[in-house]
Design a protein around this motif. Structure first.
Motif, PDB file in Angstrom:
ATOM      1  N   UNK A 170       7.778  15.449   6.705  1.00 39.66           N
ATOM      2  CA  UNK A 170       9.101  15.181   6.129  1.00 39.66           C
ATOM      3  C   UNK A 170       9.169  13.738   5.607  1.00 39.66           C
ATOM      4  N   UNK A 171       8.555  12.807   6.356  1.00 39.11           N
ATOM      5  CA  UNK A 171       8.525  11.412   5.901  1.00 39.11           C
ATOM      6  C   UNK A 171       7.678  11.281   4.642  1.00 39.11           C
ATOM      7  N   UNK A 172       6.573  12.008   4.599  1.00 41.53           N
ATOM      8  CA  UNK A 172       5.706  11.952   3.417  1.00 41.53           C
ATOM      9  C   UNK A 172       6.457  12.499   2.192  1.00 41.53           C
ATOM     10  N   UNK A 173       7.151  13.626   2.384  1.00 41.58           N
ATOM     11  CA  UNK A 173       7.915  14.221   1.273  1.00 41.58           C
ATOM     12  C   UNK A 173       9.021  13.271   0.805  1.00 41.58           C
ATOM     13  N   UNK A 177       0.848  -1.194   0.000  1.00 44.96           N
ATOM     14  CA  UNK A 177       0.000   0.000   0.000  1.00 44.96           C
ATOM     15  C   UNK A 177       0.882   1.241   0.000  1.00 44.96           C
ATOM     16  N   UNK A 178       0.513   2.258  -0.794  1.00 43.16           N
ATOM     17  CA  UNK A 178       1.385   3.440  -0.856  1.00 43.16           C
ATOM     18  C   UNK A 178       1.402   4.201   0.473  1.00 43.16           C
ATOM     19  N   UNK A 179       2.461   4.950   0.635  1.00 46.81           N
ATOM     20  CA  UNK A 179       2.576   5.789   1.831  1.00 46.81           C
ATOM     21  C   UNK A 179       1.577   6.931   1.716  1.00 46.81           C
ATOM     22  N   UNK A 180       0.849   7.202   2.789  1.00 47.05           N
ATOM     23  CA  UNK A 180      -0.021   8.385   2.799  1.00 47.05           C
ATOM     24  C   UNK A 180       0.177   9.147   4.112  1.00 47.05           C
ATOM     25  N   UNK A 181      -0.504  10.285   4.208  1.00 50.85           N
ATOM     26  CA  UNK A 181      -0.294  11.166   5.365  1.00 50.85           C
ATOM     27  C   UNK A 181      -0.710  10.487   6.669  1.00 50.85           C
ATOM     28  N   UNK A 182      -1.767   9.658   6.612  1.00 51.25           N
ATOM     29  CA  UNK A 182      -2.216   8.986   7.841  1.00 51.25           C
ATOM     30  C   UNK A 182      -1.138   8.020   8.323  1.00 51.25           C
ATOM     31  N   UNK A 183      -0.477   7.350   7.370  1.00 52.45           N
ATOM     32  CA  UNK A 183       0.576   6.401   7.759  1.00 52.45           C
ATOM     33  C   UNK A 183       1.754   7.137   8.398  1.00 52.45           C
ATOM     34  N   UNK A 184       2.222   8.207   7.743  1.00 50.52           N
ATOM     35  CA  UNK A 184       3.405   8.892   8.297  1.00 50.52           C
ATOM     36  C   UNK A 184       3.076   9.566   9.623  1.00 50.52           C
ATOM     37  N   UNK A 185       1.787   9.893   9.816  1.00 51.13           N
ATOM     38  CA  UNK A 185       1.380  10.499  11.103  1.00 51.13           C
ATOM     39  C   UNK A 185       1.459   9.456  12.220  1.00 51.13           C
ATOM     40  N   UNK A 186       0.976   8.230  11.969  1.00 50.35           N
ATOM     41  CA  UNK A 186       0.973   7.257  13.064  1.00 50.35           C
ATOM     42  C   UNK A 186       2.299   6.489  13.200  1.00 50.35           C
ATOM     43  N   UNK A 201       8.778   3.080   0.300  1.00 53.73           N
ATOM     44  CA  UNK A 201       7.599   2.319   0.719  1.00 53.73           C
ATOM     45  C   UNK A 201       7.370   2.497   2.227  1.00 53.73           C
ATOM     46  N   UNK A 202       6.245   1.952   2.707  1.00 51.04           N
ATOM     47  CA  UNK A 202       5.964   1.969   4.146  1.00 51.04           C
ATOM     48  C   UNK A 202       7.094   1.260   4.910  1.00 51.04           C
ATOM     49  N   UNK A 203       7.508   0.130   4.360  1.00 47.55           N
ATOM     50  CA  UNK A 203       8.581  -0.636   5.009  1.00 47.55           C
ATOM     51  C   UNK A 203       9.877   0.188   5.045  1.00 47.55           C
ATOM     52  N   UNK A 204      10.186   0.887   3.934  1.00 45.87           N
ATOM     53  CA  UNK A 204      11.394   1.736   3.908  1.00 45.87           C
ATOM     54  C   UNK A 204      11.347   2.765   5.043  1.00 45.87           C
ATOM     55  N   UNK A 205      10.162   3.344   5.245  1.00 44.80           N
ATOM     56  CA  UNK A 205      10.066   4.398   6.262  1.00 44.80           C
ATOM     57  C   UNK A 205      10.267   3.843   7.673  1.00 44.80           C
ATOM     58  N   UNK A 206       9.710   2.655   7.922  1.00 39.66           N
ATOM     59  CA  UNK A 206       9.935   2.046   9.244  1.00 39.66           C
ATOM     60  C   UNK A 206      11.424   1.734   9.400  1.00 39.66           C
ATOM     61  N   UNK A 207      12.048   1.305   8.307  1.00 37.35           N
ATOM     62  CA  UNK A 207      13.490   0.985   8.391  1.00 37.35           C
ATOM     63  C   UNK A 207      14.328   2.251   8.653  1.00 37.35           C
ATOM     64  N   UNK A 251       0.901  -3.137  11.427  1.00 38.23           N
ATOM     65  CA  UNK A 251       0.701  -2.670  10.048  1.00 38.23           C
ATOM     66  C   UNK A 251       0.922  -3.780   9.021  1.00 38.23           C
ATOM     67  N   UNK A 252       1.201  -5.004   9.517  1.00 38.77           N
ATOM     68  CA  UNK A 252       1.432  -6.128   8.608  1.00 38.77           C
ATOM     69  C   UNK A 252       2.590  -5.896   7.654  1.00 38.77           C
ATOM     70  N   UNK A 253       3.649  -5.274   8.146  1.00 41.04           N
ATOM     71  CA  UNK A 253       4.811  -5.016   7.301  1.00 41.04           C
ATOM     72  C   UNK A 253       5.840  -6.123   7.546  1.00 41.04           C
ATOM     73  N   UNK A 254       6.352  -6.673   6.489  1.00 35.51           N
ATOM     74  CA  UNK A 254       7.315  -7.772   6.639  1.00 35.51           C
ATOM     75  C   UNK A 254       8.695  -7.168   6.901  1.00 35.51           C
TER      76      UNK A 254
END
Ligand SMILES: CNc1ncnc2c1ncn2[C@@H]1O[C@H](COP(=O)(O)O)[C@@H](O)[C@H]1O
Length: 301
Positions: free
Chosen positions: A248-251, A5-14, A259-265, A295-298
């Motif tokens: 900043x994460x969204x940008x 799933x693409x990164x969105x503002x709700x994801x980077x907020x939480x 990806x979402x996984x990249x951001x958690x990393x 978030x079900x991220x591997x």
């Protein structure tokens, strides 16, 4: 699949985020500055400083190297002149970071004296705010800045304060202020002492204040990431540039196709860079692992 799933503002907020480079006075929101201003105005009607909501309209974020530093020396620092003002603005900064799901922040500030408080009282008051409950799960550490306008003696005073307050949460010193000014060579002894004392230090630059050429896509993040170097995303001055860490994460996700996984990393990599201790690192890693599962991220183990 969820991970795609693409990164969105709700994801980077939480996303539980790590803030490693935020200047305290630059992180105060306009609203909090306005409340401080209103208090001063009520106490001292002759107080002549302009209302922050007028002097720094919410739409104005285009500060550059010529207008940015005077904003502090001629304006913001003249609003924070009492310990109650320092306390309320510091709490407002902590609360804003906590609401943006920042779980660990290293705030930096240049010790300043005023007629009503000493530099030591300034540092101690901020540490009291940091230690007080109420911003969970955010925890904070403090870095004391040497400003490029400081003399060598003032720089040594900053390092001495960092050593004195280390047991209460000062983890390092840094160099801040206008990079076009001063001769950093005069701080050799101060940084030498900081190093000998085992204090941490780091340095940075950013896009908004035009301290790099080009725009976000030209940021050196791409180059470092390509080299496999761990990177940390930070805000510097969210009160001035109005870009919370979640943005900043969204940008970064938009401009560098992350990806979402990249951001958690990236957050996990940041944990390795904190000046905090191993117990703190374990707490942050555990929060990130829990988030990844929710978030079900591997994530890699
Ligand atoms: C844009 N990037 C930056 N580069 C260099 N120095 C910066 C900065 N952003 C802020 N500061 C430094 O932080 C001080 C305000 O916070 P404190 O009063 O210390 O908490 C400013 O006076 C400036 O010297």
């Amino acid at each position: 699949m969820t991970a795609a799933r693409p990164v969105d503002a709700a994801f980077t907020k939480r996303l539980p985020k790590i803030e490693l480079h935020a200047h305290l006075s630059g992180s105060i929101s306009r609203q909090s500055l306005h409340e401080t201003w209103a208090q001063l105005k009520a106490e001292t009607p002759a107080f002549s400083l302009e209302d922050p909501l007028t002097a720094m309209p919410s739409s104005k974020v285009d500060y550059d190297i010529n207008t940015f530093f005077p904003l502090f020396s001629t304006y913001i620092h003249h609003l924070i002149t009492t310990l109650p003002a320092l306390t309320s603005t510091t709490h407002s900064v902590l609360s804003s970071f906590a609401h943006d799901s920042v779980i660990y922040a290293e705030l930096r500030t240049t010790p300043r004296a005023q007629p009503s408080f000493t530099k030591a009282e300034y540092v101690s008051t901020i540490l009291d705010c940091i230690a007080s409950p109420g911003h969970s799960p955010l925890t904070c550490a403090l870095i004391l800045s040497i400003d490029r306008s400081n003399t060598a003696a003032e720089a040594m005073e900053v390092v001495d304060l960092a050593v004195r307050y280390r047991a209460r949460g000062v983890v390092g010193v840094d160099l801040c202020g206008n990079p076009a000014r001063g001769d950093v060579g005069i701080y050799r002894d101060a940084f030498g002492k900081a190093k000998a004392e085992g204090l941490g230090f780091c340095l940075s630059c950013n896009v908004h204040a035009k301290l790099i050429d080009g725009g976000i896509g030209d940021h050196h993040l791409r180059w470092w990431r390509g080299k496999g170097c761990p990177i940390a995303l930070c805000t510097d001055d969210v009160g001035v540039f109005c870009s919370p860490l979640s943005n900043e994460f969204l940008l970064a996700a938009e401009h560098f196709k992350l990806s979402r996984k990249d951001l958690v990393e990236i957050c996990s990599d940041s944990v390795g860079m904190i000046f905090g201790d191993d117990e703190q690192k374990r707490r942050l890693r555990s929060l990130l692992v829990t988030f990844g599962k929710e978030e079900n991220l591997a994530l890699d183990a």
